[in-house]
Design an enzyme around this catalytic site. Structure first.
Site, PDB file in Angstrom:
ATOM      1  N   LYS A   1       8.904   9.789 -17.289  1.00 39.28           N
ATOM      2  CA  LYS A   1       7.467  10.029 -17.411  1.00 39.28           C
ATOM      3  C   LYS A   1       7.045  10.157 -18.891  1.00 39.28           C
ATOM      4  O   LYS A   1       7.893  10.273 -19.777  1.00 39.28           O
ATOM      5  CB  LYS A   1       7.090  11.281 -16.628  1.00 39.28           C
ATOM      6  CG  LYS A   1       7.360  11.156 -15.110  1.00 39.28           C
ATOM      7  CD  LYS A   1       6.673   9.964 -14.471  1.00 39.28           C
ATOM      8  CE  LYS A   1       6.453  10.077 -12.975  1.00 39.28           C
ATOM      9  NZ  LYS A   1       7.630   9.803 -12.141  1.00 39.28           N
TER      10      LYS A   1
HETATM   11  C1  PLP Z   1       7.461  10.568 -10.597  1.00 36.14           C
HETATM   12  C2  PLP Z   1       6.437  10.710  -9.530  1.00 36.14           C
HETATM   13  C3  PLP Z   1       6.366  11.815  -8.658  1.00 36.14           C
HETATM   14  C4  PLP Z   1       7.406  12.886  -8.554  1.00 36.14           C
HETATM   15  O1  PLP Z   1       8.112  13.229  -9.566  1.00 36.14           O
HETATM   16  P1  PLP Z   1       9.595  13.843  -9.631  1.00 36.14           P
HETATM   17  O2  PLP Z   1       9.426  14.763 -10.789  1.00 36.14           O
HETATM   18  O3  PLP Z   1      10.519  12.719  -9.895  1.00 36.14           O
HETATM   19  O4  PLP Z   1       9.854  14.587  -8.372  1.00 36.14           O
HETATM   20  C5  PLP Z   1       5.316  11.895  -7.774  1.00 36.14           C
HETATM   21  N1  PLP Z   1       4.390  10.944  -7.695  1.00 36.14           N
HETATM   22  C6  PLP Z   1       4.418   9.855  -8.484  1.00 36.14           C
HETATM   23  C7  PLP Z   1       3.329   8.846  -8.364  1.00 36.14           C
HETATM   24  C8  PLP Z   1       5.449   9.689  -9.402  1.00 36.14           C
HETATM   25  O5  PLP Z   1       5.495   8.577 -10.154  1.00 36.14           O
END
Ligand code: PLP
Length: 406
Positions: free
Chosen positions: A186
């Site tokens: 992210k």
């Molecule tokens: C990455 C992501 C999540 C969840 O994230 P994690 O930290 O990996 O559990 C939820 N929604 C979207 C759209 C994502 O890209």
């Protein structure tokens, strides 16, 4: 796109602060921690940077979504309207609270189509959950209006759009609650982590307790805390929060580079008149972590993907339509309700019904869409080279398609 590209001395320093005291937990141990409270500090920074009243860190973005749903009272039998294009985490969270994911079409924003949302509302609908995919946003004015009219909860899954805004407000801070993920890919990362953001004190207090076994966190003695409700353990560790703290300080730099690189690459693609771009409801608020573009037909898009692969330039270009993680077409485990344990009868029936549900409007968009992830590390030279190679490959396919009228 990802903050891991800029990992360095700042992150190491923050982690070292924690290692020196040895207090890896975010709560308690007030004496030995010598004033080091990384999770608290990061929560404060989040409220300041994104302009929300409250922030509750969690162990992941998925945990943040689950927590937000619980704090807002969403549970068994409630329907949550969400898009058919998202990461699997979005529906995992819905299922985890016993609710029913009602998947609907997206439009050319690559997020929830307000028209599709309206058509999906039933007496059981409790919440609308837009997912701000690939760095940009849903049409929030339309969705806020629908929620107001039908008295529905609005949760923003902003996990992929850290730093994006809509009409001046940070994505994730507009609805009743919003979430970010800080997982490894992210915009800012702390390896694993997430946050629930809200302007509603009640939602915050419940999120705070829920993520720590229901502790009320009112006294100084953790063992004497009361448990006003049953919670769970979705705590973040101080080590993770420390990395996040170093990263949030770099966010502005990340966004500046992302926007510059995105624009520079787009300038190359814009030499091809057949290419269209994702609709962005507020252009100024695009975080620019991806450049999402459309080819004229699904056949041409598939041929471009094949040509990129052939030429070794596919890396970083996502054709979500056939991707295992992000689009309904590949979610067989969901459509077959393949769980490890028993689930509610209603929930199961709703999932099995997905086998018969078609998403022609989304297919028509996703079949033509390619998203290019924007790296923070590209040099101007590399962008030029990448852009020229992509353009040449696309033009080759287009030329071939005209000659053979595919
Ligand atoms: C990455 C992501 C999540 C969840 O994230 P994690 O930290 O990996 O559990 C939820 N929604 C979207 C759209 C994502 O890209």
């Amino acid at each position: 796109m990802p903050g891991f590209e800029f990992f360095g001395a700042e992150e190491r320093k923050e982690v070292n602060d924690v290692l020196e005291t040895g207090i890896l937990m975010r709560y308690g141990f007030d004496g030995p921690r010598k004033g080091i409270w990384k999770a608290l500090e990061l929560e404060k920074a989040i409220t300041e940077v994104f302009g929300c009243k409250y922030a509750q860190l969690t162990s992941s973005g998925t945990a943040a979504l689950t927590t937000a749903m619980c704090a807002l009272g969403i549970g068994v039998g409630d329907e949550i309207i969400m898009p058919a294009f998202t990461f699997v985490a979005s529906f995992e969270a819905v299922l985890s609270v016993g609710a029913i994911p009602v998947l609907v079409d997206i439009d050319e924003t690559l997020t929830l189509s307000p028209e599709a949302v309206k058509a999906a509302i039933t007496p059981k609908t409790k919440c609308i959950m837009p997912v701000h995919m690939c760095g940009s946003m849903a049409d929030m004015d339309a969705l806020v209006a629908i929620c107001a009219e039908h008295k529905l909860i609005l949760i923003e899954d902003a996990c992929q759009s850290i730093g994006g805004t809509y009409k001046g407000q940070a994505l994730g801070t507009i609805g009743d609650a919003g979430t970010f993920s800080f997982d490894f890919v992210k915009t800012i990362t702390c390896a694993e982590g997430g946050v629930v953001m809200t302007n509603n004190k009640d939602v915050f207090v419940k999120s705070d307790g829920y993520t720590d076994h229901g502790h009320d966190h009112l006294g100084v003695d953790r063992g004497a805390d009361l448990h006003p409700f049953i919670g769970y353990n979705f705590r973040i560790s101080e080590l993770h929060a420390a990395v996040g703290l170093a990263q949030i300080r770099k966010l502005e730099t990340f966004l500046t580079i992302q926007r510059k690189n995105n624009k520079a690459l787009r300038a190359h693609l814009e030499t091809i008149p057949e290419i269209r771009y994702r609709v962005v409801p507020d252009e100024a608020g695009d975080s620019c972590s991806f450049l999402s573009w459309f080819l004229p037909t699904e056949t041409i898009a598939k041929a471009v993907v094949a040509e990129f692969k052939e030429q070794g330039i596919l890396a970083g270009n996502f054709y979500w339509f056939v991707n295992n993680w992000h689009y309904i077409s590949k979610w067989d485990h969901l459509k077959h309700a393949t769980t490890l344990n028993g689930i509610g009868v209603q929930q199961k029936a709703s999932l099995l019904a997905l086998q018969e549900t078609q998403f022609p409007a989304s297919d028509a968009i996703m079949g033509r869409c390619i998203s290019t992830a924007i790296s923070l590390l590209w040099t101007d030279e590399q962008i030029k080279e990448k852009g020229e190679k992509m353009v040449a490959a696309i033009q080759k396919v287009l030329k071939h398609s005209y000659t053979n009228s595919i």
